[in-house]
Design a protein around this motif. Structure first.
Motif, PDB file in Angstrom:
ATOM      1  N   TYR A 298       6.044   1.917  60.430  1.00 41.70           N
ATOM      2  CA  TYR A 298       5.112   0.870  60.847  1.00 41.70           C
ATOM      3  C   TYR A 298       3.813   1.442  61.420  1.00 41.70           C
ATOM      4  O   TYR A 298       2.815   0.734  61.524  1.00 41.70           O
ATOM      5  CB  TYR A 298       5.757  -0.023  61.912  1.00 41.70           C
ATOM      6  CG  TYR A 298       6.927  -0.838  61.416  1.00 41.70           C
ATOM      7  CD1 TYR A 298       6.757  -1.822  60.450  1.00 41.70           C
ATOM      8  CD2 TYR A 298       8.213  -0.627  61.932  1.00 41.70           C
ATOM      9  CE1 TYR A 298       7.838  -2.579  59.997  1.00 41.70           C
ATOM     10  CE2 TYR A 298       9.296  -1.380  61.494  1.00 41.70           C
ATOM     11  CZ  TYR A 298       9.104  -2.352  60.529  1.00 41.70           C
ATOM     12  OH  TYR A 298      10.166  -3.102  60.084  1.00 41.70           O
ATOM     13  N   ALA A 299       3.827   2.715  61.802  1.00 37.08           N
ATOM     14  CA  ALA A 299       2.642   3.330  62.410  1.00 37.08           C
ATOM     15  C   ALA A 299       1.676   3.894  61.378  1.00 37.08           C
ATOM     16  O   ALA A 299       0.585   4.352  61.730  1.00 37.08           O
ATOM     17  CB  ALA A 299       3.070   4.431  63.382  1.00 37.08           C
ATOM     18  N   LEU A 300       2.046   3.896  60.098  1.00 36.88           N
ATOM     19  CA  LEU A 300       1.209   4.486  59.054  1.00 36.88           C
ATOM     20  C   LEU A 300       0.513   3.415  58.225  1.00 36.88           C
ATOM     21  O   LEU A 300       1.166   2.523  57.671  1.00 36.88           O
ATOM     22  CB  LEU A 300       2.053   5.372  58.130  1.00 36.88           C
ATOM     23  CG  LEU A 300       2.619   6.653  58.737  1.00 36.88           C
ATOM     24  CD1 LEU A 300       3.407   7.418  57.683  1.00 36.88           C
ATOM     25  CD2 LEU A 300       1.521   7.533  59.329  1.00 36.88           C
ATOM     26  N   ASP A 301      -0.801   3.523  58.127  1.00 36.16           N
ATOM     27  CA  ASP A 301      -1.589   2.680  57.230  1.00 36.16           C
ATOM     28  C   ASP A 301      -1.626   3.396  55.881  1.00 36.16           C
ATOM     29  O   ASP A 301      -2.511   4.214  55.603  1.00 36.16           O
ATOM     30  CB  ASP A 301      -2.994   2.490  57.799  1.00 36.16           C
ATOM     31  CG  ASP A 301      -3.831   1.518  56.974  1.00 36.16           C
ATOM     32  OD1 ASP A 301      -3.450   1.241  55.822  1.00 36.16           O
ATOM     33  OD2 ASP A 301      -4.872   1.067  57.481  1.00 36.16           O
ATOM     34  N   LYS A 302      -0.657   3.085  55.044  1.00 38.95           N
ATOM     35  CA  LYS A 302      -0.479   3.833  53.795  1.00 38.95           C
ATOM     36  C   LYS A 302      -1.640   3.624  52.828  1.00 38.95           C
ATOM     37  O   LYS A 302      -2.029   4.546  52.111  1.00 38.95           O
ATOM     38  CB  LYS A 302       0.854   3.446  53.152  1.00 38.95           C
ATOM     39  CG  LYS A 302       2.055   3.750  54.026  1.00 38.95           C
ATOM     40  CD  LYS A 302       3.346   3.196  53.433  1.00 38.95           C
ATOM     41  CE  LYS A 302       4.513   3.384  54.379  1.00 38.95           C
ATOM     42  NZ  LYS A 302       5.757   2.783  53.859  1.00 38.95           N
ATOM     43  N   GLN A 303      -2.196   2.413  52.802  1.00 35.65           N
ATOM     44  CA  GLN A 303      -3.326   2.182  51.911  1.00 35.65           C
ATOM     45  C   GLN A 303      -4.519   3.026  52.330  1.00 35.65           C
ATOM     46  O   GLN A 303      -5.244   3.560  51.485  1.00 35.65           O
ATOM     47  CB  GLN A 303      -3.711   0.703  51.906  1.00 35.65           C
ATOM     48  CG  GLN A 303      -4.767   0.360  50.855  1.00 35.65           C
ATOM     49  CD  GLN A 303      -4.308   0.678  49.440  1.00 35.65           C
ATOM     50  OE1 GLN A 303      -3.247   0.242  48.999  1.00 35.65           O
ATOM     51  NE2 GLN A 303      -5.108   1.465  48.707  1.00 35.65           N
TER      52      GLN A 303
ATOM     53  N   ALA B 206      -1.929  11.413  57.879  1.00 36.71           N
ATOM     54  CA  ALA B 206      -0.765  10.789  58.516  1.00 36.71           C
ATOM     55  C   ALA B 206      -0.619  11.265  59.953  1.00 36.71           C
ATOM     56  O   ALA B 206      -0.294  10.473  60.855  1.00 36.71           O
ATOM     57  CB  ALA B 206       0.497  11.096  57.723  1.00 36.71           C
ATOM     58  N   SER B 207      -0.878  12.550  60.192  1.00 36.22           N
ATOM     59  CA  SER B 207      -0.778  13.104  61.535  1.00 36.22           C
ATOM     60  C   SER B 207      -1.762  12.423  62.488  1.00 36.22           C
ATOM     61  O   SER B 207      -1.418  12.095  63.637  1.00 36.22           O
ATOM     62  CB  SER B 207      -1.041  14.609  61.497  1.00 36.22           C
ATOM     63  OG  SER B 207      -1.044  15.160  62.799  1.00 36.22           O
ATOM     64  N   GLN B 208      -2.986  12.206  62.004  1.00 34.10           N
ATOM     65  CA  GLN B 208      -3.988  11.552  62.853  1.00 34.10           C
ATOM     66  C   GLN B 208      -3.598  10.100  63.134  1.00 34.10           C
ATOM     67  O   GLN B 208      -3.749   9.608  64.258  1.00 34.10           O
ATOM     68  CB  GLN B 208      -5.357  11.604  62.180  1.00 34.10           C
ATOM     69  CG  GLN B 208      -6.481  11.063  63.047  1.00 34.10           C
ATOM     70  CD  GLN B 208      -6.609  11.798  64.371  1.00 34.10           C
ATOM     71  OE1 GLN B 208      -6.728  13.012  64.398  1.00 34.10           O
ATOM     72  NE2 GLN B 208      -6.571  11.055  65.485  1.00 34.10           N
TER      73      GLN B 208
END
Length: 517
Positions: free
Chosen positions: A292-297, A380-382
């Motif tokens: 849920y913490a990743l904005d994949k787009q 992703a790390s950021q």
């Protein structure tokens, strides 16, 4: 630092090339019928030990092969029949097939190969669990063989696309160490010629190929593992064809001096924990929250130039078996914060979550030559850091599953969904490097492997995907496009086939390719 010097060296060489220092080589190359292809480095060309690269597929042949739509069809086999009562397949082999060394191919070679896959205790290969349902392999005559199963295995014809090995060269040998792995003899469309370590591997067309003899005489697999170096060498004309990442491909679009091919692939990227590591042994419950913490787009847009789609399932690209009605872990920072609070995590003074005095910090390993994965991991790390999670990116030369905490993984299931799920996710299966252990997922994958009724099989895979989503093995990120850039002189490539991991499979119709120099 060494990487910087390597890149500068490549750039200098490319500039010199453009200035004319390599004119003679360029002319000679364009005057012949040789294709130069950008390749990763190899340690083995044995099809049992290497299932991720192009060379084994064009040097070796299987009983079956895949057609343009990804369905298994006869190859070394002329035909086959299935006896459902006895769970046995009988294959009639094509007559008069020769190994590249001139020896006759026969049913003995098929039995030898399948016995290696099912009985050789010294064999260390990720695919062995694909063959564990084979109970007997019986030779009827030189051109007829029967394969009997212990229980139904719907995917077994897919697994019989594996390259058959020559018994006369390998019987009694240690398959893991024999020099055959670097000097292969097959029955396929191309014959091995030479291998200059770290530089290239050369193959020539098999004039005695039992089907359509290829039009291109030779292929030089030029070893260029660095993604940026490949782009430079395509631009300079040193490479005729290369798989490039999305950012590098962008430079060649709308340029009439090059042809760009965009393949659909089943190739995805994800964060794969090592569930045997101390961090994930203690905190495996985070796997159903971190997505849920990743904005994949945003990751796709930033690192792939939009050339991809958000990933949520390991068999998402399978139009028959995909279950879209599972948790996609869409970007939702508010929900992420709620779930973290419910698990007892609170943000510390530096903005990183803490629990019982422990910071939420883990590492992900990425290989140094894979620029695109490094970019994905860094973005992703950021994003994780902004949400209160510290994910450190370790850029490594080699992976060590005994010590790493997580890996920016790539996998694919382009054909039958069993081939890309069972060995990866069933507990203690031969390709389960992450040590994922989920008895319910195991149950559904076993059901799907053995179920002949397609509707019941769909239900089993739907249940597997729901269980997998509820208790993820990976934090899924993106599916990639397969971007290939070529000289316009190269003709005959077909984008009809869905490609696999690392966009492997581009040469599925290599016999139809030709060069107009």
């Amino acid at each position: 630092m060494s990487k910087i010097f390597t890149t500068l060296g490549i750039l200098l060489c490319s500039l010199l090339f453009l200035a004319g220092c390599s004119t003679e080589n360029t002319t000679s190359k364009k005057d012949n019928n040789t294709l130069t292809y950008a390749s990763t480095d190899y340690t083995t060309i044995n099809p049992i030990l290497n299932t991720h690269d192009e060379l084994p597929d064009i040097i070796f042949s299987g009983l079956m092969t895949y057609d343009a739509t990804g369905n298994p069809i006869p190859e070394l086999a002329e035909s086959y029949t299935y006896d459902a009562d006895n769970l046995s397949y009988t294959f009639k082999l094509r007559p008069n097939i020769k190994w590249h060394d001139g020896k006759d191919f026969s049913a003995e070679d098929v039995k030898f190969t399948l016995d290696v896959l099912t009985k050789d205790k010294t064999l260390s290969a990720s695919i062995t669990d694909n063959y564990k349902d084979i109970s007997e392999v019986n030779i009827i005559d030189n051109n007829t063989i029967t394969i009997k199963l212990k229980q139904p295995n719907v995917a077994i014809l897919d697994y019989l696309t594996i390259g058959i090995l020559p018994k006369h060269l390998l019987e009694g040998k240690d398959l893991m160490t024999d020099s055959f792995n670097q000097h292969p003899i097959g029955t396929g469309r191309y014959k091995f010629e030479s291998w200059t370590p770290g530089q290239n591997i050369i193959v020539s067309k098999n004039e005695n190929y039992y089907k359509h003899v290829p039009k291109i005489d030779k292929i030089i697999f030029k070893i260029v593992p660095d993604e940026n170096a490949r782009a430079l060498q395509v631009k300079s004309g040193e490479l005729d064809l290369a798989w490039l990442n999305a950012q590098n491909t962008k430079k060649f679009r709308n340029d009439d001096n090059f042809s760009v091919y965009d393949f659909t692939t089943a190739d995805y990227r994800a964060i794969a924990p090592n569930f045997n590591s101390p961090f994930w042994q203690k905190h495996s419950e985070l796997m159903s929250v971190l997505g849920y913490a990743l904005d994949k787009q945003a990751i796709i847009d930033a690192t792939l130039g939009g050339q991809g789609e958000i990933a949520y399932s390991p068999i998402q690209l399978n139009s028959i078996y995909n279950n879209p009605n599972i948790n996609h872990y869409d970007y939702n920072p508010e929900l992420f914060a709620q779930k973290m609070k419910a698990l007892g995590w609170q943000k510390g003074s530096d903005g990183i979550y803490e629990k019982n005095g422990e910071r939420l910090s883990f590492s992900v390993d990425v290989r140094e030559n894979e620029e695109e994965r490094i970019d994905i991991a860094n973005v992703a790390s950021q994003q994780f850091k902004n949400a209160g999670v510290e994910m450190k990116v370790n850029i490594v030369q080699k992976l060590d599953w005994n010590t790493l905490e997580a890996f920016l993984i790539g996998q694919a299931a382009p054909f039958d969904p069993d081939n890309g799920t069972y060995v990866l996710f069933v507990n203690n299966a031969s390709g389960n490097y992450t040590h994922y252990n989920n008895p319910q997922a195991d149950k559904y994958l076993i059901q799907a492997r053995e179920e002949l009724d397609i509707n019941k099989r769909k239900l089993a895979y739907a249940n597997f995907q729901k269980e997998w989503a509820d208790n993820p093995a990976y934090i899924m990120i993106a599916y990639l496009k397969g971007n290939y850039v070529a000289t316009p002189a190269l003709k005959g490539l077909s984008t009809e086939r869905i490609l696999g991991h690392h966009a492997v499979g581009v040469m599925w119709n290599i016999e139809d390719w030709y060069l107009e120099r």
